[in-house]
Enzyme design. Structure first.
Site, PDB file in Angstrom:
ATOM      1  CG  LEU A  15      -5.551  -0.348  -0.582  1.00 13.52           C
ATOM      2  CD1 LEU A  15      -4.399  -1.329  -0.723  1.00 13.52           C
ATOM      3  CD2 LEU A  15      -6.576  -0.873   0.424  1.00 13.52           C
ATOM      4  N   GLY A  16      -4.711   4.186  -0.231  1.00  4.63           N
ATOM      5  CA  GLY A  16      -4.062   5.349   0.367  1.00  4.63           C
ATOM      6  C   GLY A  16      -3.487   6.258  -0.694  1.00  4.63           C
ATOM      7  N   GLY A  18      -0.520   9.239  -1.654  1.00 10.03           N
ATOM      8  CA  GLY A  18       0.756   9.840  -1.291  1.00 10.03           C
ATOM      9  C   GLY A  18       0.982  11.090  -2.109  1.00 10.03           C
ATOM     10  CG  PHE A  20       5.714  12.291  -5.646  1.00  9.48           C
ATOM     11  CD1 PHE A  20       5.728  13.515  -6.283  1.00  9.48           C
ATOM     12  CD2 PHE A  20       6.406  12.138  -4.458  1.00  9.48           C
ATOM     13  CE1 PHE A  20       6.423  14.586  -5.741  1.00  9.48           C
ATOM     14  CE2 PHE A  20       7.107  13.206  -3.907  1.00  9.48           C
ATOM     15  CZ  PHE A  20       7.118  14.433  -4.554  1.00  9.48           C
ATOM     16  CE  LYS A  36       4.438   4.704  -2.366  1.00  7.03           C
ATOM     17  NZ  LYS A  36       5.299   4.752  -1.169  1.00  7.03           N
ATOM     18  CG  ASP A 136       8.332   9.177   6.418  1.00  6.35           C
ATOM     19  OD1 ASP A 136       7.976   9.953   7.330  1.00  6.35           O
ATOM     20  OD2 ASP A 136       7.787   9.149   5.298  1.00  6.35           O
TER      21      ASP A 136
HETATM   22  P1  ADP Z   1       3.675   7.586   0.594  1.00  2.14           P
HETATM   23  O1  ADP Z   1       5.136   7.451   0.346  1.00  2.14           O
HETATM   24  O2  ADP Z   1       3.028   8.378  -0.481  1.00  2.14           O
HETATM   25  O3  ADP Z   1       3.358   8.057   1.980  1.00  2.14           O
HETATM   26  P2  ADP Z   1       2.919   4.909   1.428  1.00  2.14           P
HETATM   27  O4  ADP Z   1       3.779   3.796   0.949  1.00  2.14           O
HETATM   28  O5  ADP Z   1       3.090   5.339   2.839  1.00  2.14           O
HETATM   29  O6  ADP Z   1       3.061   6.131   0.410  1.00  2.14           O
HETATM   30  O7  ADP Z   1       1.406   4.512   1.172  1.00  2.14           O
HETATM   31  C1  ADP Z   1       0.377   5.481   1.335  1.00  2.14           C
HETATM   32  C2  ADP Z   1      -0.801   4.874   2.059  1.00  2.14           C
HETATM   33  O8  ADP Z   1      -1.329   3.771   1.307  1.00  2.14           O
HETATM   34  C3  ADP Z   1      -0.477   4.268   3.432  1.00  2.14           C
HETATM   35  O9  ADP Z   1      -0.479   5.247   4.447  1.00  2.14           O
HETATM   36  C4  ADP Z   1      -1.601   3.253   3.569  1.00  2.14           C
HETATM   37  O10 ADP Z   1      -2.802   3.886   3.940  1.00  2.14           O
HETATM   38  C5  ADP Z   1      -1.765   2.727   2.151  1.00  2.14           C
HETATM   39  N1  ADP Z   1      -0.936   1.527   1.908  1.00  2.14           N
HETATM   40  C6  ADP Z   1       0.334   1.518   1.448  1.00  2.14           C
HETATM   41  N2  ADP Z   1       0.807   0.282   1.308  1.00  2.14           N
HETATM   42  C7  ADP Z   1      -0.176  -0.551   1.695  1.00  2.14           C
HETATM   43  C8  ADP Z   1      -0.288  -1.998   1.787  1.00  2.14           C
HETATM   44  N3  ADP Z   1       0.729  -2.796   1.463  1.00  2.14           N
HETATM   45  N4  ADP Z   1      -1.442  -2.515   2.238  1.00  2.14           N
HETATM   46  C9  ADP Z   1      -2.460  -1.685   2.592  1.00  2.14           C
HETATM   47  N5  ADP Z   1      -2.423  -0.339   2.522  1.00  2.14           N
HETATM   48  C10 ADP Z   1      -1.303   0.241   2.070  1.00  2.14           C
HETATM   49 MG    MG Z   2       6.971   7.722   0.967  1.00  3.38          MG
HETATM   50 MG    MG Z   3       3.690   7.081   3.793  1.00  6.12          MG
END
Ligand code: ADP
Ligand code: MG
Ligand code: MG
Length: 259
Positions: A15-16, A18, A20, A36, A136
């Site tokens: 989905l995404g 980051g 780490f 995550k 953030d």
């Molecule tokens: P980081 O701290 O690495 O930025 P995030 O918590 O922002 O991590 O998550 C990274 C990406 O994963 C988000 O920008 C989004 O695209 C996707 N994502 C995170 N949580 C969710 C969720 N609950 N449902 C759908 N997509 C998610």
């Molecule tokens: Mg973060």
């Molecule tokens: Mg993020």
């Protein structure tokens, strides 16, 4: 048990990404969830940070904050946080895809913009009432539900508990969303008004449909005709250089966004 979903390529459905770790789509008790995952082998400091983020999220419960469902935080094992799956994806990707080709990518204030901005302001007011500064707020940390109308604040990885009104913070976060009081080389004193500043940048992003550039506040954004002056005034007040001149998140929530 958590079962990771497979993407079209047979690999886990990502989905995404980051710094780490990654976020994957999974199934848990017949429900779609987002997981995550911290990279295995990340150092102790990262593991600690990840645990802190999980504990923070666990303590929160609000319709405009992504919901914590569970976690596995065993040292030496796969560390993960399970949360509700926001099927609408991030606000940043919505803004990027919902424009007409070649046209300025306008999201439409009365279409969805106002609803989403109101959701973020409501979630932010809840965080601040819970003595948490997010640090953030940006469009890639705002998730949407399937209908694309309910905003959910995500990623409390930089968040801090602020018992008093002021906390110290080094320059972190994303430059174009960063409040001027955070610019500096050391530890700067700041309040939850740093989030209001970031919200202001986000609001301008929703209004114009364009991602913010560095030093956003200095450039006049192109505001579509349909956008009411109140929304423009509100975003300007949120990005005031003086933190005291910015409204609180609660004022924003109660203000013009509902009208
Ligand atoms: P980081 O701290 O690495 O930025 P995030 O918590 O922002 O991590 O998550 C990274 C990406 O994963 C988000 O920008 C989004 O695209 C996707 N994502 C995170 N949580 C969710 C969720 N609950 N449902 C759908 N997509 C998610
Ligand atoms: Mg973060
Ligand atoms: Mg993020």
């Amino acid at each position: 048990d958590i079962v990771f979903a497979e993407g079209v390529d047979g690999k886990p459905h990502l989905l995404g990404k980051g710094a780490f770790g990654e976020v994957y789509l999974a199934r848990w008790n017949y429900t779609e969830v987002a997981v995550k995952v911290l990279h295995v082998g990340e150092n102790i400091r990262q593991q600690e940070e990840f645990r802190r983020e999980a504990e923070l999220l666990r303590a929160l419960r609000h319709p405009n904050v992504v919901m914590y469902l569970g976690s596995c935080l065993v040292p030496g094992q796969q560390n993960m946080v399970v949360m509700e799956f926001a099927a609408g994806g991030t606000l940043s990707s919505k803004l990027a895809t919902d424009g007409l080709a070649g046209q300025p990518r306008r999201f439409g204030w009365y279409g969805r913009g106002r609803m989403i901005a109101h959701g973020v302001a409501t979630g932010l007011a809840y965080l601040h009432a819970s003595h948490i500064i997010h640090f953030d707020i940006k469009s890639s940390n705002v998730l949407l539900d399937r209908a694309g109308l309910t905003a959910k604040i995500a990623d409390v990885g930089l968040s801090k508990i602020a018992r008093g009104s002021e906390v110290s913070q080094t320059m972190r976060g994303t430059e174009s969303y960063l409040a001027p009081e955070l610019y500096g080389y050391g530890s700067e004193k700041c309040t939850n008004k740093v989030d209001v500043y970031s919200f202001g940048v986000l609001l301008a992003e929703i209004i114009t449909g364009e991602p913010p550039s560095k030093r956003f506040g200095l450039r006049e954004p192109i505001v579509p005709d349909e956008c009411p002056q109140e929304a423009v005034d509100l975003y300007r007040r949120c990005i005031d250089r003086d933190p005291l001149a910015r409204p609180t998140a609660l004022m924003v929530r109660r203000g013009q966004l509902t009208g």
